[in-house]
Every structure is written in C-alpha cells, then in structure tokens.
Design a protein around this motif. Structure first.
Motif, PDB file in Angstrom:
ATOM      1  N   LYS A  91      25.138 -17.787  -8.907  1.00 15.55           N
ATOM      2  CA  LYS A  91      25.209 -17.729 -11.231  1.00 15.55           C
ATOM      3  C   LYS A  91      25.787 -19.163 -10.836  1.00 15.55           C
ATOM      4  O   LYS A  91      24.664 -19.696 -11.918  1.00 15.55           O
ATOM      5  N   TRP A  92      26.532 -20.310 -10.039  1.00 23.08           N
ATOM      6  CA  TRP A  92      26.854 -20.886 -10.541  1.00 23.08           C
ATOM      7  C   TRP A  92      25.008 -22.617  -9.881  1.00 23.08           C
ATOM      8  O   TRP A  92      25.484 -22.944 -10.737  1.00 23.08           O
ATOM      9  N   ARG A  93      24.517 -21.936  -9.139  1.00 25.27           N
ATOM     10  CA  ARG A  93      22.631 -22.830  -9.240  1.00 25.27           C
ATOM     11  C   ARG A  93      22.560 -22.848 -10.244  1.00 25.27           C
ATOM     12  O   ARG A  93      21.483 -23.246 -10.936  1.00 25.27           O
ATOM     13  N   ARG A  94      21.951 -21.230 -10.666  1.00 27.81           N
ATOM     14  CA  ARG A  94      22.027 -20.811 -12.484  1.00 27.81           C
ATOM     15  C   ARG A  94      21.655 -21.718 -13.354  1.00 27.81           C
ATOM     16  O   ARG A  94      21.589 -22.180 -13.635  1.00 27.81           O
ATOM     17  N   GLN A  95      23.446 -21.856 -13.414  1.00 23.86           N
ATOM     18  CA  GLN A  95      24.222 -22.235 -14.329  1.00 23.86           C
ATOM     19  C   GLN A  95      23.646 -24.185 -14.362  1.00 23.86           C
ATOM     20  O   GLN A  95      23.300 -24.822 -15.199  1.00 23.86           O
ATOM     21  N   LEU A  96      23.665 -24.643 -13.192  1.00 17.48           N
ATOM     22  CA  LEU A  96      23.463 -25.975 -13.136  1.00 17.48           C
ATOM     23  C   LEU A  96      21.725 -26.546 -13.227  1.00 17.48           C
ATOM     24  O   LEU A  96      20.981 -26.939 -13.800  1.00 17.48           O
ATOM     25  N   HIS A  97      20.998 -25.314 -12.630  1.00 14.71           N
ATOM     26  CA  HIS A  97      19.383 -25.125 -13.425  1.00 14.71           C
ATOM     27  C   HIS A  97      19.641 -25.276 -14.977  1.00 14.71           C
ATOM     28  O   HIS A  97      18.934 -26.216 -15.538  1.00 14.71           O
ATOM     29  N   GLN A  98      20.219 -24.395 -15.803  1.00 14.73           N
ATOM     30  CA  GLN A  98      19.990 -24.284 -17.322  1.00 14.73           C
ATOM     31  C   GLN A  98      20.132 -25.555 -17.653  1.00 14.73           C
ATOM     32  O   GLN A  98      19.877 -26.227 -19.041  1.00 14.73           O
ATOM     33  N   PHE A  99      21.931 -26.376 -17.066  1.00 15.88           N
ATOM     34  CA  PHE A  99      21.922 -27.363 -17.824  1.00 15.88           C
ATOM     35  C   PHE A  99      20.946 -28.606 -17.477  1.00 15.88           C
ATOM     36  O   PHE A  99      21.125 -28.967 -18.737  1.00 15.88           O
ATOM     37  N   ASP A 100      20.767 -28.576 -16.746  1.00 17.63           N
ATOM     38  CA  ASP A 100      19.346 -29.278 -16.053  1.00 17.63           C
ATOM     39  C   ASP A 100      18.525 -29.641 -17.202  1.00 17.63           C
ATOM     40  O   ASP A 100      17.775 -30.358 -17.571  1.00 17.63           O
TER      41      ASP A 100
ATOM     42  N   LYS B 104      18.364 -28.051 -19.732  1.00 18.30           N
ATOM     43  CA  LYS B 104      18.751 -28.159 -21.627  1.00 18.30           C
ATOM     44  C   LYS B 104      18.673 -30.320 -21.914  1.00 18.30           C
ATOM     45  O   LYS B 104      18.365 -30.350 -22.643  1.00 18.30           O
ATOM     46  N   GLN B 105      19.223 -30.593 -20.669  1.00 19.80           N
ATOM     47  CA  GLN B 105      19.197 -31.771 -21.067  1.00 19.80           C
ATOM     48  C   GLN B 105      17.769 -32.355 -20.352  1.00 19.80           C
ATOM     49  O   GLN B 105      17.504 -33.641 -21.744  1.00 19.80           O
ATOM     50  N   PHE B 106      16.749 -32.053 -20.016  1.00 18.66           N
ATOM     51  CA  PHE B 106      15.659 -32.877 -19.932  1.00 18.66           C
ATOM     52  C   PHE B 106      14.767 -32.334 -21.511  1.00 18.66           C
ATOM     53  O   PHE B 106      13.861 -33.451 -21.479  1.00 18.66           O
ATOM     54  N   LYS B 107      14.968 -31.003 -22.199  1.00 22.24           N
ATOM     55  CA  LYS B 107      14.370 -30.982 -23.126  1.00 22.24           C
ATOM     56  C   LYS B 107      15.002 -31.944 -24.236  1.00 22.24           C
ATOM     57  O   LYS B 107      14.290 -32.243 -25.451  1.00 22.24           O
ATOM     58  N   ASP B 108      16.437 -31.938 -24.538  1.00 21.50           N
ATOM     59  CA  ASP B 108      17.406 -33.275 -25.137  1.00 21.50           C
ATOM     60  C   ASP B 108      16.330 -34.846 -25.322  1.00 21.50           C
ATOM     61  O   ASP B 108      16.000 -35.358 -26.193  1.00 21.50           O
TER      62      ASP B 108
END
Length: 201
Positions: free
Chosen positions: A186-195, A197-201
C-alpha cells in the motif's frame, strides 16, 4: 531444622556413629580444607558468625595493564587504539588506519607505526571525531576508566563534539511510524502515485 540436624538425630536414635570421612574430618597427617572445616563446624553444632572467605587479591593498574609512562617500550598504533578503547578489535583499528581515518601528528600512518608519548592523534570513529594527546603507552586492553588515562582530549575537540551532538539533537527528524523496515504494498502504491503526480505537474 536443617538436614544435618535431622540426620544427626536419626543416627543418634539408631545408635549409629557418623564416620570421620562423612563428617568432613581430615585424616591424621592431612590438613583440613576450607570445605572440611565448614562441614566439621556444622556437624559440631556451632556456626561461625561470619562465613569463611577467600583472601582478596589486589591488583595494581601497572601490573595488570603494563602501563608505560616513558618511551622505553614501543607500542604499535593499532594496539594502542585498541587498548584505549577507540575500537573494539585490532582488526577494526587496522582498517581505520588503512582507510585514512587516523592521523598521527597530522599525517597518515601505518598500523605498525610506533606511538610515542606526546603524539597528537586525530581519530574518526562512528560516534565522532577525536583529537587526543598520548599520555601513556599500553598494549593491554582494560576498563573505560583506565583507558581514559592513556590520552587527553584537546579542548577544541571536546567543544567541537559537543556542538555536533547539539546540532544532531536539534535537527528535525523525519521518521515516519510506518517507515521502519521494508515498505508495504500500500505504501509503495502511494509512492508511485505521488511520483506520477509530480511528473505530470
């Protein structure tokens, strides 16, 4: 009632006599040991006010650790670092010297280099950096209180270590309660989602 008292009472009721070997009495011509003296005292029914003690053995620091206050005896650098308790083993001291974490009088040295009284050492260890002056020589490892008599830390080194310790304590900590050990799925999925999101921005 103790076991010895009950045994003596039962033997007296049966008319039996305890042998000298069982009572702990020494044979003629033999000296009584301390255990035989203690058993014979118990069988006699009289107990000493204080237990029998072995004589205390007093050791002097100089006789045990072979401290040398002069340069008559040569001591290797790795042995001195081990004896002064900067490193747990001589192999760790040797690795630190070879790695350049120990400087003797401002220069890199070898593990077999002889240490002299008055030399200045700069020692880098995981818990800090020390600048010390050699006050005594020893190739034997003793306690921490005795090891501190082998060197004297400079005032600048002590002040620098105190400042470093204070900075480390005041530094912000970013420890997360879930960050210990390997990250969960779960924590790894959250990290991937954060990455992402940062890449899209």
């Amino acid at each position: 009632m103790t076991w010895t008292t009950r045994r003596k009472r039962d033997m007296a009721a049966l008319g039996m006599v305890e042998s000298s070997s069982a009572a702990g009495v020494a044979r003629p011509g033999e000296a009584e040991t301390r255990s035989q003296q203690w058993r014979s005292t118990i069988c006699a029914g009289s107990f000493p006010l204080e237990p029998l003690r072995r004589p205390a053995v007093r050791w002097t620091v100089r006789s045990v650790l072979h401290l040398h206050m002069s340069d008559d005896v040569k001591v290797r650098l790795d042995k001195w670092l081990w004896a002064s308790r900067f490193f747990k083993t001589r192999s760790l001291a040797t690795d630190a010297i070879d790695g350049g974490h120990v400087h003797l009088n401002g220069e890199r040295a070898k593990p077999a280099r002889s240490v002299r009284i008055g030399d200045l050492l700069r020692i880098q260890v995981p818990h800090g950096e020390f600048e010390v002056e050699v006050m005594a020589l020893s190739d034997r490892r003793g306690g921490a209180d005795i090891a501190r008599t082998l060197y004297r830390e400079t005032e600048q080194s002590a002040a620098r270590r105190e400042a470093t310790t204070l900075e480390r304590e005041l530094a912000p900590q970013f420890d997360h309660p879930l960050s210990k050990g390997r990250p969960t799925k779960k924590w790894r999925r959250q990290l991937h989602q954060f990455d992402r999101k940062q890449f899209k921005d």
